[in-house]
Design a protein around this motif. Sequence first.
Motif, PDB file in Angstrom:
ATOM      1  N   UNK A   1       0.796  -1.242   0.000  1.00 51.04           N
ATOM      2  CA  UNK A   1       0.000   0.000   0.000  1.00 51.04           C
ATOM      3  C   UNK A   1       0.825   1.288   0.000  1.00 51.04           C
ATOM      4  N   UNK A   2       2.140   1.171  -0.148  1.00 52.28           N
ATOM      5  CA  UNK A   2       2.973   2.379  -0.235  1.00 52.28           C
ATOM      6  C   UNK A   2       3.745   2.364  -1.548  1.00 52.28           C
ATOM      7  N   UNK A   3       3.955   3.539  -2.143  1.00 51.75           N
ATOM      8  CA  UNK A   3       4.848   3.588  -3.303  1.00 51.75           C
ATOM      9  C   UNK A   3       6.263   3.195  -2.877  1.00 51.75           C
ATOM     10  N   UNK A   4       6.953   2.448  -3.710  1.00 50.29           N
ATOM     11  CA  UNK A   4       8.309   1.995  -3.379  1.00 50.29           C
ATOM     12  C   UNK A   4       9.319   2.998  -3.928  1.00 50.29           C
ATOM     13  N   UNK A   5      10.255   3.404  -3.074  1.00 51.98           N
ATOM     14  CA  UNK A   5      11.331   4.292  -3.518  1.00 51.98           C
ATOM     15  C   UNK A   5      12.462   3.450  -4.091  1.00 51.98           C
ATOM     16  N   UNK A   6      12.869   2.487  -3.309  1.00 51.12           N
ATOM     17  CA  UNK A   6      13.898   1.550  -3.782  1.00 51.12           C
ATOM     18  C   UNK A   6      13.875   0.300  -2.900  1.00 51.12           C
ATOM     19  N   UNK A   7      14.073  -0.852  -3.480  1.00 44.47           N
ATOM     20  CA  UNK A   7      14.127  -2.120  -2.753  1.00 44.47           C
ATOM     21  C   UNK A   7      13.023  -2.210  -1.690  1.00 44.47           C
ATOM     22  N   UNK A   8      13.430  -2.151  -0.397  1.00 40.54           N
ATOM     23  CA  UNK A   8      12.443  -2.282   0.669  1.00 40.54           C
ATOM     24  C   UNK A   8      12.083  -0.931   1.286  1.00 40.54           C
ATOM     25  N   UNK A   9      12.510   0.142   0.632  1.00 40.57           N
ATOM     26  CA  UNK A   9      12.285   1.491   1.164  1.00 40.57           C
ATOM     27  C   UNK A   9      11.013   2.067   0.537  1.00 40.57           C
ATOM     28  N   UNK A  10      10.062   2.465   1.386  1.00 40.14           N
ATOM     29  CA  UNK A  10       8.803   2.993   0.850  1.00 40.14           C
ATOM     30  C   UNK A  10       8.616   4.464   1.209  1.00 40.14           C
ATOM     31  N   UNK A  11       7.709   5.085   0.481  1.00 39.95           N
ATOM     32  CA  UNK A  11       7.379   6.503   0.644  1.00 39.95           C
ATOM     33  C   UNK A  11       6.689   6.740   1.999  1.00 39.95           C
ATOM     34  N   UNK A  12       7.216   7.682   2.777  1.00 41.51           N
ATOM     35  CA  UNK A  12       6.679   7.968   4.107  1.00 41.51           C
ATOM     36  C   UNK A  12       5.911   9.282   4.144  1.00 41.51           C
ATOM     37  N   UNK A  13       6.104  10.125   3.134  1.00 35.45           N
ATOM     38  CA  UNK A  13       5.544  11.490   3.165  1.00 35.45           C
ATOM     39  C   UNK A  13       4.030  11.500   3.393  1.00 35.45           C
ATOM     40  N   UNK A  14       3.322  10.682   2.612  1.00 33.12           N
ATOM     41  CA  UNK A  14       1.861  10.674   2.709  1.00 33.12           C
ATOM     42  C   UNK A  14       1.396  10.300   4.104  1.00 33.12           C
ATOM     43  N   UNK A  15       2.117   9.386   4.701  1.00 36.86           N
ATOM     44  CA  UNK A  15       1.759   8.970   6.051  1.00 36.86           C
ATOM     45  C   UNK A  15       1.897  10.140   7.036  1.00 36.86           C
ATOM     46  N   UNK A  16       3.036  10.833   6.954  1.00 34.43           N
ATOM     47  CA  UNK A  16       3.254  11.935   7.898  1.00 34.43           C
ATOM     48  C   UNK A  16       2.280  13.080   7.639  1.00 34.43           C
ATOM     49  N   UNK A  17       1.903  13.261   6.388  1.00 32.18           N
ATOM     50  CA  UNK A  17       0.927  14.299   6.076  1.00 32.18           C
ATOM     51  C   UNK A  17      -0.402  13.973   6.772  1.00 32.18           C
ATOM     52  N   UNK A  18      -0.769  12.697   6.810  1.00 30.97           N
ATOM     53  CA  UNK A  18      -2.003  12.287   7.496  1.00 30.97           C
ATOM     54  C   UNK A  18      -1.890  12.490   9.005  1.00 30.97           C
ATOM     55  N   UNK A  19      -0.710  12.132   9.536  1.00 32.20           N
ATOM     56  CA  UNK A  19      -0.489  12.323  10.973  1.00 32.20           C
ATOM     57  C   UNK A  19      -0.685  13.793  11.330  1.00 32.20           C
ATOM     58  N   UNK A  20      -0.127  14.650  10.494  1.00 30.54           N
ATOM     59  CA  UNK A  20      -0.222  16.080  10.777  1.00 30.54           C
ATOM     60  C   UNK A  20      -1.668  16.582  10.662  1.00 30.54           C
ATOM     61  N   UNK A  21      -2.432  15.954   9.745  1.00 29.89           N
ATOM     62  CA  UNK A  21      -3.795  16.419   9.510  1.00 29.89           C
ATOM     63  C   UNK A  21      -4.695  16.293  10.756  1.00 29.89           C
ATOM     64  N   UNK A  22      -4.425  15.318  11.632  1.00 29.58           N
ATOM     65  CA  UNK A  22      -5.298  15.133  12.802  1.00 29.58           C
ATOM     66  C   UNK A  22      -4.921  16.057  13.964  1.00 29.58           C
ATOM     67  N   UNK A  23      -4.018  16.990  13.739  1.00 29.17           N
ATOM     68  CA  UNK A  23      -3.570  17.932  14.776  1.00 29.17           C
ATOM     69  C   UNK A  23      -3.100  17.203  16.044  1.00 29.17           C
ATOM     70  N   UNK A  24      -2.006  16.462  15.925  1.00 25.53           N
ATOM     71  CA  UNK A  24      -1.547  15.664  17.061  1.00 25.53           C
ATOM     72  C   UNK A  24      -0.760  16.492  18.074  1.00 25.53           C
ATOM     73  N   UNK A  25      -1.423  17.464  18.644  1.00 27.29           N
ATOM     74  CA  UNK A  25      -0.786  18.255  19.697  1.00 27.29           C
ATOM     75  C   UNK A  25      -1.886  18.726  20.636  1.00 27.29           C
ATOM     76  N   UNK A  26      -1.472  19.162  21.820  1.00 31.67           N
ATOM     77  CA  UNK A  26      -2.458  19.611  22.811  1.00 31.67           C
ATOM     78  C   UNK A  26      -3.047  20.944  22.357  1.00 31.67           C
ATOM     79  N   UNK A  27      -4.373  20.989  22.258  1.00 30.41           N
ATOM     80  CA  UNK A  27      -5.062  22.238  21.904  1.00 30.41           C
ATOM     81  C   UNK A  27      -5.789  22.721  23.156  1.00 30.41           C
TER      82      UNK A  27
END
Lengths: 249, 572, 119
Positions: A96-122
Amino acid sequence: MGSNGKKTIVVTRFDPDRDEVPRTQSYEVPVQSDWQVLDALNFIKDEIDPSLSYRWSCRMAVCGSCGMMVNGEAKLSCKDPLSKYGDTVEVTPLANFPVIRDLVVETEGFLERVQRVKPWIIRAKEKAVEEGPVRQSPRELADFSQFSMCINCMLCYSACPVVGNEPHFLGPAAIALGHRYNLDSRDEGADERYQIFREEGGVYACTYANECSEVCPKNVDPAAAVNQAKVGAVLDWAKGLILPRGGEG
Amino acid sequence: MTEVLRHDIVIVGGGAAGLRAAIAAVEADPDVSVALVSKVYPMRSHTVSAEGGAAAVDRDDDSFELHGYDTVKGSDFLGDQDVIQYFVQEAPKELTRLEHWGCPWSRNEDGSIATRAFGGMTTKRTWFAADKVGFHMLHTLFQHSMRFDRIVRYDEQFVTKLIVDGGAVRGVSALDIREGVSRAILGRAVILATGGAGICFPFTTNGNIKTGDGMALAYRAGVPLKDMEFVQYHPTGLPGTGILVTEATRGEGGRLFNRKGERFLENAAYGVGSKLELGPRDMISRAVDQEIRAGNGFEGPHGQYLHLDLTHLGRKLLETRLPFVLELCRTYVGVDPVTQPIPIRPVVHYMMGGIDTDIDGATEMPGLYAAGECGNHSLNGANRLGSNSLTECLVFGARAAIHALCFAKGVEAGSESVARQQTEEEAARIASLRGQRKGGESLARTRSQMQEVMEEGLGVYRNQDGMRVAVEKLAQIKERAADIRLEDTSTVFNTELTAYLELVNMLDVAEVAALSGLARRESRGAHACSDFPERNDREYLHHSLVRFDDRRPRVEKKAVTLGRWEPEARKY
Amino acid sequence: MKGLILRLEPVIWFFFGSGFLIGCLLFPATIFALGIAAPLGWVPAEALAYDRVAGLAASLPGRVVLLAMLVFPLWNGLNHLRHFAIDLGGVKRDLWIAPLCYGAALVLSLGALFAVVRL
């Protein structure tokens, strides 16, 4: 520890500099009985083929770098004993992740989702340091503690059928993280996050497959978080009907 | 054409110190632009592996004086006392800040912060979040940093050179690991926060990324490294892997036993007095080492080991306070600490030494700052107390950022053409390394050789002969390293190339550590010389500096800042 | 249509969740009462006499319970069907699967409402 004979490690290789499509490569590795899958990869890299690329660091199942598919299942390769597999072990990049090379996959989309949920104390009003720590009882801590254990290894995104289908889906880990802050007695930002949860690709895109919790190496149980978040998002939605808030669609 | 990016402050490293610095900078100045450059995604940084806790005065029976004195004594009087004073005063504020940002600190029944005992600390002053403190601190910092869009992350970018112009640092050249291109990132100030260098040794608690990169960058730019001979051995690592078993096990009441069933720390010769298992790390590691040498260890597949016994603490306490230890022992050595003693042996854990900075984190080079394990503010001296370092990352990460910010406001941005030229040179150098097939040396084997030399020469106990041999062998290995054969020609995620760059960094750091050790003919803190067993304040109450000067390392001295506590015999 | 469904998700999910609850609690209880307890004679036969049960069902609380037992599980089942289709075939199909499933649920719910009101 004693030697455990040899195993054939079949690895998916892909180098965009030279490959059109992924290929597989087999390596014969003399394994030790206390090895994890990662140890075999490190042996390959050090002794057989230095061009094999994968991420790893802590080798104690907490940095979350070394997620990959082992015999088709999402695993942390540093916490996956080789001894439980047969003579041939197949290692492929996280699904389910785009492959960059061999066993290395794209992490950007994941972190963008993490950021979207506002993971900090409001908080409406932030506390000053001089006021000292906020009191929080062990019970209040226990309310969210489990959901704060996610190491961002992304195995749950590999296992989740929705992640593969729905490009906007926040996904198990991000929802669990947002929910962790919603449950934190120090936080006042739940309504903001519930609004995000109700957007396209939010909590209701989950199809109750429960695969995320099956593969989680840290027992975070993201499926429970997602389902609790669904209830929370309904209640928050109903609250919005009774007490309309400005700007909510 | 080589891309040149512009920011006000460039931070290298995304662990606790780097993230804290980034947050401090954007909070202090609403207009500042911060580049956070790391060779891994920030949540992979090695802060994540810290287990036991972070120290700060919190209880009524505690005081800044006590924390200060414990730290000075722990440092074997080599810590600068003005730095220590500042550190202990800021510590509670920093940990409180982290609490406000959501760190799930463990609590007492009344909701206040719980604290636990730690080695060398007089009272319970170590804040904890079960036994995953580093993990929770790192993720809290990383998640909090996501609030600020003025923190621009450059993930998986390997800094290969400091851009220096007119004697001042102007930014960094960074290799994009994914794309294989080098870019210049200009900053009016640069903060190095790249962590330690445990991978210089074969047996370490450190993750694979801890290769002394920042130390080597500064060193090669002419900035001295300080007190590098002081390598902390943690007494309790799992045999085979070297995975850390936290000191919190002993803080919660764990006991150490030898094969004869003796609680050997009761032996007065080991110097921990009535503190027993709560003695400082250097002394306990020496005791474990001596027990093993005396034949009192258990025989195991990965060499001799001793026992850390937690069975008397009960399942409930272990599951609530030390769940990670349970997971690690069950997974990696097949031992259940609820019912069985844990096999342990000393393991390289932390570099007390680092880039020489003052109390503000400033180095000799204008614009260059350092924080966290890669820096050396002279807080830890010859031996760090457990749980001081996580707090150190916060206190000095924040302070370095504030001072870097002040500095940045007073200087012009660096020249784009100089940055481009230096980065293009780097790009050419790196391109020539990729797939360099000329030599016959193996990368992995050369790395193992360096690690073996370091273990032999700079073990728990050292001596002049051993360190001299280490210096000679390291020089030979460095020469051979130029002939290492690299086979991977790919520009995309070429981890053979980055491993080579890391090895070159480690070789510099290793050489400096061995040279510093050779020059210190006494025993102090973690530097225990069998041929000079006593501390010698008359000749060696000073910091060791090693400077790269005229293409050679030069050993120098730097005065220790004393204060209210005069050196005395270190007895517990 | 997509936007409408997205906006209605909380309601749909509430119906789905309620259906799940009813499926877990009321259905087993009903099966136990009618399928096991009655044939075994654990409940007196007159308690399940047609007139009595019909009267019970036609009372206001009876109609509400009946409606809930009919409507919510419908949404539960059809929501499951929709998500099952997504798991199998991809989110693209959802463009017509979602309206189809919820349309069916709506029609059947209206039918159930009609039947219960007419009781």
